[in-house]
Design an enzyme around this catalytic site. Sequence first.
Site, short mmCIF file in Angstrom:
data_model
loop_
_atom_site.label_atom_id
_atom_site.label_comp_id
_atom_site.label_asym_id
_atom_site.label_seq_id
_atom_site.Cartn_x
_atom_site.Cartn_y
_atom_site.Cartn_z
N ARG A 129 0.82 -1.22 0.00
CA ARG A 129 0.00 0.00 0.00
C ARG A 129 0.85 1.26 0.00
O ARG A 129 0.67 2.16 -0.82
CB ARG A 129 -0.92 0.00 1.22
CG ARG A 129 -1.81 -1.22 1.29
CD ARG A 129 -2.28 -1.46 2.71
NE ARG A 129 -3.11 -0.37 3.20
CZ ARG A 129 -4.43 -0.41 3.25
NH1 ARG A 129 -5.07 -1.48 2.86
NH2 ARG A 129 -5.11 0.61 3.69
N LYS A 186 20.28 -11.68 0.41
CA LYS A 186 21.48 -12.51 0.43
C LYS A 186 22.54 -11.91 1.34
O LYS A 186 23.71 -12.32 1.30
CB LYS A 186 22.05 -12.65 -0.98
CG LYS A 186 21.11 -13.37 -1.94
CD LYS A 186 21.64 -13.28 -3.37
CE LYS A 186 20.54 -13.52 -4.38
NZ LYS A 186 20.69 -12.67 -5.56
#
Lengths: 334, 439
Positions: free
Chosen positions: A54, A82
Amino acid sequence: MKHLLSTADLDVADAVRILDTAGSMAATQAREIKKLPTLRGRTVVNLFFEDSTRTRISFETAAKRLSADVINFSAKGSSVSKGESLKDTALTLQAMGADAVVIRHHASGAPHTLATSGWTHGAVINAGDGMHQHPTQALLDAYTLRRHLAGPGDVTGRDLTGLRIAIVGDVLHSRVARSNVHLLHTLGAEVVLVAPPTLLPVGVGAWPARVSYHLDEVLADEKPDAIMMLRVQRERMSSAGGGFFPSPLEYTRRYGLDARRLALLPEHAIVLHPGPMNRGLEISADAADSTRAVIVEQVANGVAVRMAVLYLLLAGGDAPARAAAPTDDMKVDA
Amino acid sequence: MTRNYLLRDVSPLGEGTTDVLLADGIIAAIGAGAEAQAQDPVIINGSGLVLLPGLVDLHTHLREPGREDAETVRSGTRAAAMGGFTAVHAMANTTPTQDTAGVVEQVWRLGRDAGWVDVRPIGAVTVGLEGERLAELGAMAESAAQVRVFSDDGKCVHDPVVMRRALEYVKAFDGVIAQHAQEPRLTEGAQMHEGVVSAELGLAGWPAVAEEAIIARDVLLAEHVGSRLHVCHLSTAGSVEIIRWAKSRGIDVTAEVTPHHLILTDELARGYDPVFKVNPPLRTQRDVEAVREGLADGTIDIVATDHAPHTREDKDCEWGAAAFGMTGLETALSVVQETMVDTGRMTWADVARVLSTTPARIGRVTDHGRPIAVGEPANLTLVDPGIRRVVVPEEQATHSVNSPFRGRELAGCVIATWLRGRATVMDGSACDESVVVSS
């Protein structure tokens, strides 16, 4: 104003200027062609380390309506997951020439770190950091409150002096509550926080707000002009989640906004919720869907407020005298 | 063969002035006759300088083995010497953990080979600091490292039964349990002191009660089993009160405060700079006042650094992702001078007590923290209280730069340090490493 990190950094003139500018922006959004050329050639990066469709879409819409180029950078599925650090991500975006970074981060203070570290030279806009701040949410709430309650007539230039606002729910974990307490106080409103004692931070006594544990008392005694319901996560009741309340049912009984409590509000009072709602927990369908609820309007106002913030930060609206400028520019441009 | 040093007109413990001769690793002579006994000494003009017993730190993180990117025994002990220390206790939270005789002996040997200070390894109380099963405390006590202080520092020995057993068990070899007092459930995800500032910053709070509840429990346990307890890095006004009460009851408890808790407050978190993120967290001004008072009146026995070096990447990030801890070996004495001596709350003799004599006694380090008297081992440090210096972390001997005092001017400077008569620091600089190690 170089960045927008916290509503505590805004004085009343800053805040009113943003709301007035948002009003000008909103006026342009009623037109058939909504796009303004104001930020053409500028790049806005939405850097979202936390899911929030949103808020991201709202910022993206705002930037695009101002003709900025928008890059969405979501931590999920990117190098951040990562193990790339905030620093390296910021350096990368800097190298790509971001004029503004809209950051949502799970760590309180991450936007502050980004703004003061020298990792990026662009404007930093806090789109929600941990339990700390979500300033554009508070600005859109103030904009909505002003539109409905600061009248009659044109509300441009007005603040919220004299309004009574009740903020109800999980204040402890809420950046929306923290942002609103500062901003509403700055704008002259009286704020009362309503929550079970477990969901109020130690140290809340230093905030410019009163505190109550009893929603019914507040509704009866304070006659608030607006009531803002905060999202409560069901997980918070479990032991692993902190054991903040015994059960969702008990929470709803004591702090939920239902039809009965809605009827206790003054005739003119409005109901706000930052979304997403837990219908049946902090707010019933009766309340959420009532004519008092301005929850959908808040979303629309969010775009106008974010356009205003991007405009003021990127188009150099630094002097208060220039606050009126966008309207004229835009009329010409549109 | 170490050189002889003649310290002219120094002020031992800040009381009067005299000459002191260091020869053959001991204090050979004191007074007017010292010069006559000196054989080709290095002469140091000690006018205006305070001579203290070499400082003893009961709480140092040297990070080796395991995190040599943050600190090594060599770099950390060199920093210690620069700070006026002649002995440090190396905390057990290394990788692998110092929970066996093998690892504590390794750290002890690394210290001996480095030669900057005497390194006394601290043994873990429980295997892997997991808080579940006692480590082989007896084996560590009987190893070459002769461990006497045991601690799971970084973690709290929170299980009351494990804590009780540890307190009892170490009585067999005159050991002490040094407790990191932190109730784990009350501090899940905690980032800073819980109070007005955390409420505003939206950082999860570390309440004072989480420290105080454990200290209260532990002093009662120590009383019950008649054991010796040491409380690490006490940080709150309430903790001071509990220790005061425990001592009035005759409980055998000692307590330490860090230099940073004597001078810094939680207000510093407002800039979200993780250099101020430390565990236990910086508290309020009221707590700072209470720990200063507790140190001055003897409720708090010692100052210990909790020197906690971290790599740049562990601090160059958002607050929530940063490691807890700050360096302190090279600023500790200055902070104590500034907060306690220059304010008139303590004398230099008191400084010697809280930074040398008492920590040596708690750690059972017999040849440190001794009186400045003829025949005593020459473990000494010479301080110039009149110098003011700006802290530049990059210029410090510690391998890490996470000093909370960056850019701040602090009082006092260590001019020289001697370990058994051998200079490790001279003229405010670390002595050449080859000299230190070979001599």
